[in-house]
Design a protein around this motif. Structure first.
Motif, PDB file in Angstrom:
ATOM      1  N   PHE A  78      69.662  80.756 -10.471  1.00 11.73           N
ATOM      2  CA  PHE A  78      70.485  81.933 -10.778  1.00 11.73           C
ATOM      3  C   PHE A  78      69.977  82.624 -12.035  1.00 11.73           C
ATOM      4  O   PHE A  78      69.786  83.844 -12.059  1.00 11.73           O
ATOM      5  CB  PHE A  78      71.947  81.531 -10.972  1.00 11.73           C
ATOM      6  N   TYR A  79      69.752  81.854 -13.090  1.00  7.91           N
ATOM      7  CA  TYR A  79      69.354  82.452 -14.368  1.00  7.91           C
ATOM      8  C   TYR A  79      68.011  83.169 -14.243  1.00  7.91           C
ATOM      9  O   TYR A  79      67.824  84.256 -14.803  1.00  7.91           O
ATOM     10  CB  TYR A  79      69.292  81.392 -15.466  1.00  7.91           C
ATOM     11  N   ASN A  80      67.097  82.596 -13.509  1.00  4.17           N
ATOM     12  CA  ASN A  80      65.767  83.201 -13.370  1.00  4.17           C
ATOM     13  C   ASN A  80      65.771  84.467 -12.517  1.00  4.17           C
ATOM     14  O   ASN A  80      64.818  85.250 -12.557  1.00  4.17           O
ATOM     15  CB  ASN A  80      64.789  82.191 -12.769  1.00  4.17           C
ATOM     16  N   ASN A  81      66.834  84.672 -11.734  1.00  6.40           N
ATOM     17  CA  ASN A  81      66.881  85.825 -10.831  1.00  6.40           C
ATOM     18  C   ASN A  81      68.085  86.737 -11.075  1.00  6.40           C
ATOM     19  O   ASN A  81      68.308  87.664 -10.302  1.00  6.40           O
ATOM     20  CB  ASN A  81      66.922  85.325  -9.378  1.00  6.40           C
ATOM     21  N   LYS A  82      68.815  86.509 -12.124  1.00  9.19           N
ATOM     22  CA  LYS A  82      70.038  87.283 -12.363  1.00  9.19           C
ATOM     23  C   LYS A  82      69.712  88.716 -12.789  1.00  9.19           C
ATOM     24  O   LYS A  82      68.639  88.985 -13.341  1.00  9.19           O
ATOM     25  CB  LYS A  82      70.901  86.608 -13.426  1.00  9.19           C
ATOM     26  N   PRO A  83      70.629  89.646 -12.536  1.00 11.60           N
ATOM     27  CA  PRO A  83      70.457  91.013 -13.051  1.00 11.60           C
ATOM     28  C   PRO A  83      70.434  91.011 -14.574  1.00 11.60           C
ATOM     29  O   PRO A  83      70.879  90.045 -15.226  1.00 11.60           O
ATOM     30  CB  PRO A  83      71.693  91.748 -12.520  1.00 11.60           C
ATOM     31  N   ASP A  84      69.955  92.085 -15.141  1.00  6.32           N
ATOM     32  CA  ASP A  84      69.864  92.197 -16.601  1.00  6.32           C
ATOM     33  C   ASP A  84      71.227  92.565 -17.180  1.00  6.32           C
ATOM     34  O   ASP A  84      71.453  93.666 -17.672  1.00  6.32           O
ATOM     35  CB  ASP A  84      68.819  93.245 -16.989  1.00  6.32           C
ATOM     36  N   LEU A  85      72.149  91.608 -17.088  1.00 11.79           N
ATOM     37  CA  LEU A  85      73.517  91.776 -17.577  1.00 11.79           C
ATOM     38  C   LEU A  85      73.888  90.551 -18.395  1.00 11.79           C
ATOM     39  O   LEU A  85      73.329  89.461 -18.203  1.00 11.79           O
ATOM     40  CB  LEU A  85      74.507  91.907 -16.411  1.00 11.79           C
ATOM     41  N   LEU A  86      74.853  90.713 -19.296  1.00 10.55           N
ATOM     42  CA  LEU A  86      75.382  89.568 -20.034  1.00 10.55           C
ATOM     43  C   LEU A  86      76.387  88.853 -19.136  1.00 10.55           C
ATOM     44  O   LEU A  86      77.353  89.458 -18.668  1.00 10.55           O
ATOM     45  CB  LEU A  86      76.051  90.024 -21.323  1.00 10.55           C
ATOM     46  N   PHE A  87      76.152  87.548 -18.906  1.00 12.19           N
ATOM     47  CA  PHE A  87      77.018  86.772 -18.027  1.00 12.19           C
ATOM     48  C   PHE A  87      77.870  85.799 -18.833  1.00 12.19           C
ATOM     49  O   PHE A  87      77.486  85.338 -19.913  1.00 12.19           O
ATOM     50  CB  PHE A  87      76.194  85.988 -17.005  1.00 12.19           C
ATOM     51  N   ILE A  88      79.036  85.509 -18.267  1.00  9.70           N
ATOM     52  CA  ILE A  88      79.916  84.498 -18.813  1.00  9.70           C
ATOM     53  C   ILE A  88      79.896  83.312 -17.849  1.00  9.70           C
ATOM     54  O   ILE A  88      79.855  83.492 -16.634  1.00  9.70           O
ATOM     55  CB  ILE A  88      81.351  85.054 -19.002  1.00  9.70           C
ATOM     56  N   GLU A  89      79.871  82.109 -18.398  1.00 11.32           N
ATOM     57  CA  GLU A  89      79.891  80.887 -17.601  1.00 11.32           C
ATOM     58  C   GLU A  89      81.198  80.160 -17.888  1.00 11.32           C
ATOM     59  O   GLU A  89      81.583  79.999 -19.051  1.00 11.32           O
ATOM     60  CB  GLU A  89      78.688  80.017 -17.967  1.00 11.32           C
ATOM     61  N   THR A 105      93.311  79.325 -20.817  1.00  7.37           N
ATOM     62  CA  THR A 105      92.273  79.849 -19.928  1.00  7.37           C
ATOM     63  C   THR A 105      91.156  78.822 -19.808  1.00  7.37           C
ATOM     64  O   THR A 105      91.050  77.894 -20.619  1.00  7.37           O
ATOM     65  CB  THR A 105      91.669  81.168 -20.456  1.00  7.37           C
ATOM     66  N   ALA A 106      90.315  78.995 -18.807  1.00  9.88           N
ATOM     67  CA  ALA A 106      89.177  78.097 -18.608  1.00  9.88           C
ATOM     68  C   ALA A 106      88.220  78.180 -19.796  1.00  9.88           C
ATOM     69  O   ALA A 106      88.035  79.243 -20.397  1.00  9.88           O
ATOM     70  CB  ALA A 106      88.442  78.465 -17.316  1.00  9.88           C
ATOM     71  N   ARG A 107      87.607  77.053 -20.127  1.00 13.05           N
ATOM     72  CA  ARG A 107      86.551  77.062 -21.145  1.00 13.05           C
ATOM     73  C   ARG A 107      85.387  77.922 -20.658  1.00 13.05           C
ATOM     74  O   ARG A 107      85.122  77.996 -19.456  1.00 13.05           O
ATOM     75  CB  ARG A 107      86.079  75.634 -21.420  1.00 13.05           C
ATOM     76  N   TYR A 108      84.693  78.550 -21.612  1.00 10.78           N
ATOM     77  CA  TYR A 108      83.636  79.481 -21.211  1.00 10.78           C
ATOM     78  C   TYR A 108      82.560  79.557 -22.288  1.00 10.78           C
ATOM     79  O   TYR A 108      82.734  79.108 -23.421  1.00 10.78           O
ATOM     80  CB  TYR A 108      84.218  80.873 -20.988  1.00 10.78           C
ATOM     81  N   LYS A 109      81.455  80.186 -21.899  1.00  9.94           N
ATOM     82  CA  LYS A 109      80.383  80.480 -22.842  1.00  9.94           C
ATOM     83  C   LYS A 109      79.658  81.734 -22.366  1.00  9.94           C
ATOM     84  O   LYS A 109      79.406  81.886 -21.168  1.00  9.94           O
ATOM     85  CB  LYS A 109      79.394  79.314 -22.928  1.00  9.94           C
ATOM     86  N   LEU A 110      79.357  82.622 -23.293  1.00  9.71           N
ATOM     87  CA  LEU A 110      78.500  83.757 -22.969  1.00  9.71           C
ATOM     88  C   LEU A 110      77.059  83.259 -22.917  1.00  9.71           C
ATOM     89  O   LEU A 110      76.586  82.619 -23.861  1.00  9.71           O
ATOM     90  CB  LEU A 110      78.650  84.856 -24.021  1.00  9.71           C
ATOM     91  N   ILE A 111      76.370  83.527 -21.831  1.00  7.01           N
ATOM     92  CA  ILE A 111      75.033  82.976 -21.608  1.00  7.01           C
ATOM     93  C   ILE A 111      73.989  83.846 -22.296  1.00  7.01           C
ATOM     94  O   ILE A 111      73.683  84.947 -21.833  1.00  7.01           O
ATOM     95  CB  ILE A 111      74.721  82.872 -20.106  1.00  7.01           C
ATOM     96  N   GLU A 112      73.453  83.354 -23.385  1.00  5.61           N
ATOM     97  CA  GLU A 112      72.382  84.059 -24.102  1.00  5.61           C
ATOM     98  C   GLU A 112      71.009  83.633 -23.604  1.00  5.61           C
ATOM     99  O   GLU A 112      70.057  84.409 -23.622  1.00  5.61           O
ATOM    100  CB  GLU A 112      72.487  83.785 -25.606  1.00  5.61           C
ATOM    101  N   ASN A 113      70.899  82.373 -23.138  1.00  2.00           N
ATOM    102  CA  ASN A 113      69.616  81.867 -22.647  1.00  2.00           C
ATOM    103  C   ASN A 113      69.883  80.689 -21.722  1.00  2.00           C
ATOM    104  O   ASN A 113      71.011  80.184 -21.618  1.00  2.00           O
ATOM    105  CB  ASN A 113      68.696  81.457 -23.809  1.00  2.00           C
ATOM    106  N   ILE A 114      68.862  80.223 -21.054  1.00  2.00           N
ATOM    107  CA  ILE A 114      69.019  79.161 -20.072  1.00  2.00           C
ATOM    108  C   ILE A 114      69.462  77.856 -20.719  1.00  2.00           C
ATOM    109  O   ILE A 114      70.222  77.070 -20.132  1.00  2.00           O
ATOM    110  CB  ILE A 114      67.715  78.954 -19.263  1.00  2.00           C
ATOM    111  N   ASP A 115      69.051  77.600 -21.956  1.00  2.00           N
ATOM    112  CA  ASP A 115      69.460  76.370 -22.634  1.00  2.00           C
ATOM    113  C   ASP A 115      70.973  76.371 -22.866  1.00  2.00           C
ATOM    114  O   ASP A 115      71.636  75.333 -22.697  1.00  2.00           O
ATOM    115  CB  ASP A 115      68.723  76.217 -23.969  1.00  2.00           C
ATOM    116  N   ASP A 116      71.538  77.525 -23.256  1.00  2.00           N
ATOM    117  CA  ASP A 116      72.986  77.633 -23.415  1.00  2.00           C
ATOM    118  C   ASP A 116      73.692  77.342 -22.098  1.00  2.00           C
ATOM    119  O   ASP A 116      74.711  76.640 -22.056  1.00  2.00           O
ATOM    120  CB  ASP A 116      73.372  79.040 -23.879  1.00  2.00           C
ATOM    121  N   ALA A 117      73.164  77.904 -21.024  1.00  2.00           N
ATOM    122  CA  ALA A 117      73.786  77.736 -19.708  1.00  2.00           C
ATOM    123  C   ALA A 117      73.785  76.275 -19.281  1.00  2.00           C
ATOM    124  O   ALA A 117      74.794  75.755 -18.788  1.00  2.00           O
ATOM    125  CB  ALA A 117      73.053  78.592 -18.683  1.00  2.00           C
TER     126      ALA A 117
END
Length: 395
Positions: free
Chosen positions: A174-185, A126-138
């Motif tokens: 995107f990060y500054n305006n995203k809904p309050d959901l946990l996103f995967i990158e 599968t594609a590499r991924y990361k759960l985005i906890e903060n903008i630095d992670d993203a």
């Protein structure tokens, strides 16, 4: 046998799941949020109970308890609708119904990060991924895999809030305006989508399988307002083998399934060679849109009957052999096509299976005006694609 079916009236063609059970002597007990239901839906049910909101667990709970009191033990709770899978699972937990996934098992089928674990156990990259906890992670992940990147909710339905971001400015915005959901990158996979769709038995073996090839992704169809093409065909052998392995890694007993894969259009480091398959997403329910109809036309079968027989007898009695390509063409109002809908009707009169206007809520993923056409060869299919999707500027 007693089966509770949640929201039997939507999507409109899903009443056929209930109908095939009822004609086989099953008590089909509907729960829905429509005060009035169509006669064909009513006739497919043993009884129907209305609730003002299926989101109100206490209301639905009272109806489930009522059905148990009047009909006895519930054998299955189903909906075939992704939106209600968690509701199904909670009722299985609360009423000790073991014929389908409970809340714990369901996590691996409705959280994109956990789906990747199931693909991994099945030996599928599968594609590499990361759960985005903060903008630095993203930003760090995007730097590691290079732009563009895909962002989407870890727990979400369809292509909602799914975007391709091409640079750091787009990612920050995107990060500054995203809904309050946990996103995967995720890294972008250089391929097109092929699905493995079908029905399983209680041992998680395939009873029936088909495939849809999507030259244009649903994400691009929604975000870029592209037209939609989905080609129904027999699954390739490698897809069938991978999908069969994946079934064994999930609580997929007596289920309709809709597994999504990429087929690489070019070599990609860490994922494979051109033509290899890569895992994308798991959906443990019937595929949406017109796909169940397309399966029936492609194989000259009835998947609603196969599903019902799976629940009742744990077997498939229908002989299903691939006979026709069946393609969904979703044309967008925003696109100037070279040929009108009337032109299409005249040219492909013998090939058109179905034509419809699509509800605006579904038009992003399905097109504003949809045609289903059959073809008996790749050459015939290619002719349909070239003609129906030809743009005005190329005329």
């Amino acid at each position: 046998m007693n089966v509770i079916f949640i929201s039997p009236h939507f999507p409109t063609h899903f009443y056929q799941f209930c109908d095939r059970l009822k004609v086989r002597g099953v008590n089909v007990l509907g729960i829905g949020d429509a005060v009035f239901i169509d006669e064909k839906v009513q006739n497919s049910l043993t009884e129907y109970q209305y609730v003002s909101s299926l989101e109100d667990y206490d209301q639905v709970l009272r109806i489930v308890a009522y059905y148990i009191y009047h009909y006895g033990k519930i054998d299955y709770i189903e909906s075939e609708n992704e939106y209600w899978l968690e509701l199904e699972a909670k009722f299985r937990d609360d009423f000790h119904i073991t014929s389908g996934p409970g809340s714990e098992s369901l996590k691996y089928m409705n959280h994109k990060s956990l789906m990747k674990e199931a693909y991994k156990r099945a030996g599928i990259p599968t594609a590499r991924y990361k759960l985005i906890e903060n903008i630095d992670d993203a930003l760090e992940f995007a730097c590691d895999v290079n732009y563009p990147v895909i962002v989407k909710p870890d727990h979400g339905v369809g292509a909602n809030y799914t975007y391709k971001l091409h640079n750091e400015d787009e990612l920050i915005n995107f990060y500054n305006n995203k809904p309050d959901l946990l996103f995967i990158e995720e890294e972008v996979v250089k391929g097109h989508v092929e699905t493995f769709d079908g029905i399983s038995d209680s041992q998680r073996n395939v009873l029936f399988a088909s495939s849809q090839v999507l030259p244009v992704s649903l994400m691009d169809a929604v975000n870029n307002d592209n037209d939609v093409v989905s080609i129904g065909q027999a699954p390739a052998k490698d897809l069938y083998d991978a999908g069969s392995r994946l079934l064994k890694e999930l609580d997929s007993r007596n289920k309709f399934f809709h597994f999504e894969f990429f087929r690489l259009d070019e070599d990609q480091d860490g994922l494979g060679k051109k033509g290899d398959i890569v895992g994308l997403e798991v959906n443990m329910r019937a595929p949406g849109g017109y796909i169940t109809d397309k399966m029936n036309y492609s194989y000259e079968t009835d998947v609603y009957t196969i599903w019902a027989d799976s629940l009742i007898y744990d077997k498939c009695f229908m002989q299903s052999e691939f006979k026709h390509y069946v393609t969904h063409f979703g044309r967008k109002n925003s696109i100037d096509y070279a040929h009108s809908n009337e032109d299409i009707r005249n040219k492909f009169a013998l090939n058109i299976i179905q034509e419809s206007e699509v509800d605006q809520a579904l038009a992003g993923e399905m097109g504003n005006h949809a045609f289903l056409l059959k073809a008996d060869s790749q050459q015939e299919l290619d002719e349909q694609v070239d003609y129906i999707l030809k743009r005005m500027e190329n005329k």
